[in-house]
Scaffold this motif. Structure first.
Motif, short mmCIF file in Angstrom:
data_model
loop_
_atom_site.label_atom_id
_atom_site.label_comp_id
_atom_site.label_asym_id
_atom_site.label_seq_id
_atom_site.Cartn_x
_atom_site.Cartn_y
_atom_site.Cartn_z
N GLN A 1 -24.87 0.49 -7.31
CA GLN A 1 -23.54 0.24 -6.79
C GLN A 1 -22.58 1.24 -7.41
N ARG A 2 -21.75 1.85 -6.56
CA ARG A 2 -20.74 2.76 -7.10
C ARG A 2 -19.65 1.91 -7.73
N VAL A 3 -19.34 2.22 -8.99
CA VAL A 3 -18.34 1.44 -9.71
C VAL A 3 -17.06 2.22 -9.96
N ILE A 4 -17.09 3.51 -9.78
CA ILE A 4 -15.88 4.30 -9.98
C ILE A 4 -16.01 5.62 -9.22
N ILE A 5 -14.89 6.11 -8.75
CA ILE A 5 -14.80 7.45 -8.21
C ILE A 5 -13.47 8.03 -8.66
N ARG B 1 -12.83 22.86 -15.07
CA ARG B 1 -11.49 22.25 -15.24
C ARG B 1 -11.28 21.10 -14.26
N ALA B 2 -11.81 21.21 -13.05
CA ALA B 2 -11.67 20.13 -12.06
C ALA B 2 -12.41 18.88 -12.53
N ILE B 3 -13.62 19.06 -13.08
CA ILE B 3 -14.39 17.93 -13.60
C ILE B 3 -13.67 17.31 -14.79
N GLU B 4 -13.17 18.14 -15.70
CA GLU B 4 -12.43 17.62 -16.85
C GLU B 4 -11.20 16.83 -16.41
N GLU C 1 -27.69 3.86 -18.43
CA GLU C 1 -27.98 3.15 -17.18
C GLU C 1 -27.15 3.69 -16.02
N MET C 2 -26.11 4.44 -16.33
CA MET C 2 -25.20 4.95 -15.31
C MET C 2 -25.67 6.31 -14.80
N ARG C 3 -25.66 6.45 -13.48
CA ARG C 3 -25.90 7.75 -12.86
C ARG C 3 -24.54 8.31 -12.45
N VAL C 4 -24.29 9.54 -12.80
CA VAL C 4 -23.02 10.19 -12.47
C VAL C 4 -23.31 11.29 -11.44
N GLN C 5 -22.66 11.17 -10.30
CA GLN C 5 -22.81 12.17 -9.24
C GLN C 5 -21.51 12.96 -9.14
N VAL D 1 -16.02 12.77 -9.06
CA VAL D 1 -16.97 12.25 -10.05
C VAL D 1 -17.19 10.78 -9.72
N GLU D 2 -18.42 10.44 -9.35
CA GLU D 2 -18.76 9.07 -8.98
C GLU D 2 -19.73 8.50 -10.01
N ALA D 3 -19.53 7.25 -10.38
CA ALA D 3 -20.42 6.59 -11.32
C ALA D 3 -21.11 5.43 -10.61
N PHE D 4 -22.43 5.36 -10.78
CA PHE D 4 -23.24 4.32 -10.16
C PHE D 4 -23.98 3.54 -11.24
#
Length: 119
Positions: free
Chosen positions: A3-7, A26-29, A49-53, A105-108
């Motif tokens: 489940q995506r929990v943050i974007i 810089r965009a990622i930061e 446990e988190m996958r970051v896309q 940046v998405e966290a699953f």
């Protein structure tokens, strides 16, 4: 199932060197500076446990080293992809081009269905 929990979205630039890598970093930061994930401490879940896309958009995607961007992500297992996007802004007076990169940046997390009790 995840489940995506943050974007979070961010923007970065390189104003004079036309360095897409620097703009992408810089965009990622910028994106990760807008978030915190206290859930890991709250429920005792390891951040591994988190996958970051991460998706980065620049005008010349082939100029990005995705592996070099991964160490800038402080938590989780990272995947970084690049798409055509962002913006190049030429200066006709100097011949210089400013580069703008965007990042999502998405966290699953593994599904949390049924693990929460509402009181």
């Amino acid at each position: 199932m995840e489940q995506r929990v943050i974007i979070e979205m961010g923007m970065g630039n390189d104003l004079h060197g036309m360095d897409y890598q620097k703009a992408a970093k810089r965009a990622i930061e910028d994106a990760i500076r807008h978030s915190t994930l206290p859930i890991f401490q709250s429920i005792g879940m390891p951040h591994t446990e988190m996958r970051v896309q991460v998706t980065v958009g620049v005008q010349e995607p082939d100029k990005i080293d995705t592996e070099a961007l991964k160490p800038g992500l402080p938590r989780g297992r990272a995947d970084v992809g690049v798409v055509k996007g962002g913006l190049n802004i030429p200066n006709p007076e100097t011949g210089d081009t400013a580069v703008v990169a965007t990042a999502a940046v998405e966290a699953f997390l593994p599904s949390q269905a049924g693990k929460w009790i509402q009181t």
